[in-house]
Enzyme design. Structure first.
Site, PDB file in Angstrom:
ATOM      1  N   CYS A  43       0.871  -1.182   0.042  1.00 53.26           N
ATOM      2  CA  CYS A  43       0.010  -0.044  -0.088  1.00 53.26           C
ATOM      3  C   CYS A  43       0.901   1.252  -0.088  1.00 53.26           C
ATOM      4  O   CYS A  43       0.298   2.361  -0.305  1.00 53.26           O
ATOM      5  CB  CYS A  43      -0.978   0.039   1.038  1.00 53.26           C
ATOM      6  SG  CYS A  43      -2.090  -1.317   1.315  1.00 53.26           S
TER       7      CYS A  43
ATOM      8  N   HIS B 169      -3.298   7.368   2.543  1.00 55.85           N
ATOM      9  CA  HIS B 169      -3.506   6.009   1.915  1.00 55.85           C
ATOM     10  C   HIS B 169      -4.940   5.616   2.253  1.00 55.85           C
ATOM     11  O   HIS B 169      -5.040   5.919   3.569  1.00 55.85           O
ATOM     12  CB  HIS B 169      -2.719   4.818   2.497  1.00 55.85           C
ATOM     13  CG  HIS B 169      -3.042   3.470   2.005  1.00 55.85           C
ATOM     14  ND1 HIS B 169      -3.585   3.187   0.979  1.00 55.85           N
ATOM     15  CD2 HIS B 169      -2.976   2.624   3.017  1.00 55.85           C
ATOM     16  CE1 HIS B 169      -3.945   1.701   0.862  1.00 55.85           C
ATOM     17  NE2 HIS B 169      -3.593   1.589   2.289  1.00 55.85           N
TER      18      HIS B 169
ATOM     19  N   ASN C 280     -10.328  -0.080   0.206  1.00 56.69           N
ATOM     20  CA  ASN C 280      -8.686  -0.097   0.092  1.00 56.69           C
ATOM     21  C   ASN C 280      -8.095  -0.540  -1.301  1.00 56.69           C
ATOM     22  O   ASN C 280      -8.208  -1.802  -1.548  1.00 56.69           O
ATOM     23  CB  ASN C 280      -8.096  -0.687   1.370  1.00 56.69           C
ATOM     24  CG  ASN C 280      -6.572  -0.892   1.386  1.00 56.69           C
ATOM     25  OD1 ASN C 280      -5.957  -0.252   0.670  1.00 56.69           O
ATOM     26  ND2 ASN C 280      -6.184  -1.136   2.421  1.00 56.69           N
TER      27      ASN C 280
HETATM   28  O1  UT7 Z   1      -3.662  -0.788   3.763  1.00 58.42           O
HETATM   29  C1  UT7 Z   1      -3.050  -0.922   4.811  1.00 58.42           C
HETATM   30  C2  UT7 Z   1      -3.021  -2.005   5.826  1.00 58.42           C
HETATM   31  N1  UT7 Z   1      -4.623  -2.275   6.123  1.00 58.42           N
HETATM   32  C3  UT7 Z   1      -5.193  -1.448   7.247  1.00 58.42           C
HETATM   33  O2  UT7 Z   1      -4.723  -0.444   7.376  1.00 58.42           O
HETATM   34  C4  UT7 Z   1      -6.096  -1.971   7.861  1.00 58.42           C
HETATM   35  C5  UT7 Z   1      -5.916  -2.005   9.244  1.00 58.42           C
HETATM   36  N2  UT7 Z   1      -6.982  -2.505  10.161  1.00 58.42           N
HETATM   37  C6  UT7 Z   1      -8.256  -2.302  10.142  1.00 58.42           C
HETATM   38  O3  UT7 Z   1      -8.721  -1.347   9.454  1.00 58.42           O
HETATM   39  C7  UT7 Z   1      -9.157  -2.828  11.222  1.00 58.42           C
HETATM   40  O4  UT7 Z   1      -8.553  -3.453  12.302  1.00 58.42           O
HETATM   41  C8  UT7 Z   1     -10.200  -3.666  10.582  1.00 58.42           C
HETATM   42  C9  UT7 Z   1     -11.278  -2.956   9.818  1.00 58.42           C
HETATM   43  C10 UT7 Z   1      -9.684  -4.678   9.838  1.00 58.42           C
HETATM   44  C11 UT7 Z   1     -11.090  -4.535  11.972  1.00 58.42           C
HETATM   45  O5  UT7 Z   1     -11.632  -3.576  12.659  1.00 58.42           O
HETATM   46  P1  UT7 Z   1     -11.411  -3.707  14.171  1.00 58.42           P
HETATM   47  O6  UT7 Z   1     -12.155  -2.736  15.067  1.00 58.42           O
HETATM   48  O7  UT7 Z   1      -9.836  -3.659  14.564  1.00 58.42           O
HETATM   49  O8  UT7 Z   1     -12.344  -5.093  14.549  1.00 58.42           O
HETATM   50  P2  UT7 Z   1     -11.586  -6.270  15.232  1.00 58.42           P
HETATM   51  O9  UT7 Z   1     -10.924  -7.120  14.232  1.00 58.42           O
HETATM   52  O10 UT7 Z   1     -11.148  -6.091  16.616  1.00 58.42           O
HETATM   53  O11 UT7 Z   1     -13.043  -7.350  15.159  1.00 58.42           O
HETATM   54  C12 UT7 Z   1     -14.052  -6.919  16.183  1.00 58.42           C
HETATM   55  C13 UT7 Z   1     -15.119  -7.926  15.752  1.00 58.42           C
HETATM   56  C14 UT7 Z   1     -14.895  -9.291  15.775  1.00 58.42           C
HETATM   57  O12 UT7 Z   1     -15.673 -10.059  16.490  1.00 58.42           O
HETATM   58  P3  UT7 Z   1     -15.572 -10.484  18.043  1.00 58.42           P
HETATM   59  O13 UT7 Z   1     -14.328 -11.172  18.188  1.00 58.42           O
HETATM   60  O14 UT7 Z   1     -15.587  -9.270  18.866  1.00 58.42           O
HETATM   61  O15 UT7 Z   1     -17.037 -11.289  18.296  1.00 58.42           O
HETATM   62  C15 UT7 Z   1     -14.482  -9.914  14.465  1.00 58.42           C
HETATM   63  O16 UT7 Z   1     -14.800 -11.273  14.304  1.00 58.42           O
HETATM   64  O17 UT7 Z   1     -15.631  -7.863  14.483  1.00 58.42           O
HETATM   65  C16 UT7 Z   1     -15.929  -9.064  13.931  1.00 58.42           C
HETATM   66  N3  UT7 Z   1     -15.630  -8.880  12.283  1.00 58.42           N
HETATM   67  C17 UT7 Z   1     -16.676  -8.528  11.575  1.00 58.42           C
HETATM   68  N4  UT7 Z   1     -18.138  -8.538  11.731  1.00 58.42           N
HETATM   69  C18 UT7 Z   1     -18.706  -8.013  10.909  1.00 58.42           C
HETATM   70  C19 UT7 Z   1     -14.416  -8.824  11.745  1.00 58.42           C
HETATM   71  N5  UT7 Z   1     -14.683  -8.675  10.400  1.00 58.42           N
HETATM   72  C20 UT7 Z   1     -16.207  -8.569  10.293  1.00 58.42           C
HETATM   73  C21 UT7 Z   1     -17.126  -8.119   9.080  1.00 58.42           C
HETATM   74  N6  UT7 Z   1     -18.400  -8.052   9.561  1.00 58.42           N
HETATM   75  N7  UT7 Z   1     -16.616  -8.141   7.983  1.00 58.42           N
END
Ligand code: UT7
Length: 319
Positions: free
Chosen positions: A113, A246, A276
């Site tokens: 990225c 980005h 993204n």
């Molecule tokens: O391009 C450069 C690199 N990429 C990035 O910069 C991305 C960086 N990271 C992020 O943008 C965020 O960490 C994410 C959007 C990927 C995830 O957001 P988060 O607030 O960190 O969520 P999390 O991974 O802590 O997950 C929270 C909950 C989990 O459920 P539990 O364990 O709390 O029950 C996940 O299983 O959200 C759940 N979850 C979803 N729920 C509905 C994960 N993906 C999804 C989804 N829909 N698509």
């Protein structure tokens, strides 16, 4: 003193749109979760017969048209991509052929990225050193082909697209400075850990990410890169007219802007409509802000990116 200046930009998003609601029918997710956690509303998906060089060609033609240059006036082509057309030749060489140019150097840059930042910085150095006069720098990606469409934690985040700029040699700035960094010890937090061996897939060639770790790392290094660029040019954060980050996650963008004390009115956000797009995201946002008249001559525009590797960096431009 020799500088490089951006004299034209272009972008391209494939025709097919995949909305958050469409994704609700594919994996266990919701429009509400995706919007609130990422800021993404929709993404574009390349057609089966489209390649990264095809997307790049559309964006490049637009950028050259805006710059008022013909392909023959380009004497350097750099393509940033993580999703090349094939193992080799490079997507830059394939693009060169599609543009009908011959002879000038053409190569790919792989910094995920941060790829466009790396490519732009490289082209700037070619121009400053007198090695070329007119460069085409492209970020192009078809992430839809390296996503596991059963993995809701990654498939909702990415999309396909391309963005391009034409750089030319100039006596006035231009690109003021570029700042590139990498730390390979974080290689496993964001990767597509697969390869081809004896014609067979080795490993798992799909995007894998420790979302939370990546999130925190991104906010930290993006702030550092912006501060580094501003300090090197004896400027203040308040001198930045436009931040073009980005486009990965609106929460990363807001957190970075908040840490820097930069109002969101000065931040260009386009991720809602394309998700993204990795190396394509910064030139896509730049092209949007230029075409809608937000960026005006004399303004300071700061581009910043972060991605797998880990890689990160910034480019400061006086428009
Ligand atoms: O391009 C450069 C690199 N990429 C990035 O910069 C991305 C960086 N990271 C992020 O943008 C965020 O960490 C994410 C959007 C990927 C995830 O957001 P988060 O607030 O960190 O969520 P999390 O991974 O802590 O997950 C929270 C909950 C989990 O459920 P539990 O364990 O709390 O029950 C996940 O299983 O959200 C759940 N979850 C979803 N729920 C509905 C994960 N993906 C999804 C989804 N829909 N698509």
């Amino acid at each position: 003193m020799t500088y490089s200046r951006v004299i034209g930009t272009g972008s391209y998003l494939p025709e097919k749109v995949l909305t958050n609601h469409d994704l609700e029918n594919m994996v266990d997710t919701s429009d509400e979760w995706i919007r609130s956690r990422t800021g993404i509303v929709q993404r574009h998906i390349a057609a089966a017969n489209e390649t990264a060089s095809d997307l790049a060609l559309h964006a490049s033609r637009e950028a050259m048209k805006a710059a008022g240059v013909t392909a023959g006036e380009i004497d350097l082509i750099i393509v940033a991509t993580t999703t090349p057309d094939m193992i080799f030749p490079s997507t830059a060489c394939i693009l060169q052929d599609k543009l009908g140019v011959r002879g000038c150097p053409a190569f790919d840059v792989q910094a995920v990225c941060s790829g466009f930042i790396y490519a732009l910085a490289t082209a700037d150095m070619f121009i400053r050193s007198g090695r070329c006069r007119g460069a085409l720098v492209v970020g192009t990606e078809i992430y839809s082909r390296i996503l596991d469409w059963n993995d809701r934690s990654t498939c909702v985040l990415f999309g396909d697209g391309a963005g391009a700029v034409v750089l030319t040699k100039s006596a006035r700035p231009g690109i003021l400075s570029s700042h590139l960094h990498a730390d390979g010890s974080h290689k496993n937090i964001l990767s597509a850990p697969g390869n081809i061996c004896d014609g067979k897939i080795q490993g798992r060639p799909f995007v894998m990410m420790e979302g939370n770790t990546v999130f925190k790392f991104a906010v930290k290094v993006l702030e550092e890169a912006v501060l580094e660029a501003v300090a090197e040019n004896n400027l203040q954060i308040s001198d930045i007219d436009w931040l073009i980050p980005h486009q990965a996650n609106i929460r990363i963008i807001i957190s970075t802007a908040k840490k820097l004390g930069l109002p969101m009115e000065k931040v260009v956000v386009t991720l809602d409509r394309h998700g993204n797009t990795s190396a394509a995201s910064i030139p896509l946002a730049l092209d949007t802000a230029l075409r809608d008249g937000r960026i005006r001559p004399g303004q300071h525009v700061l581009l910043e990116g972060v991605g797998g590797g880990f890689t990160w960096g910034a480019v400061l431009i006086r428009w």
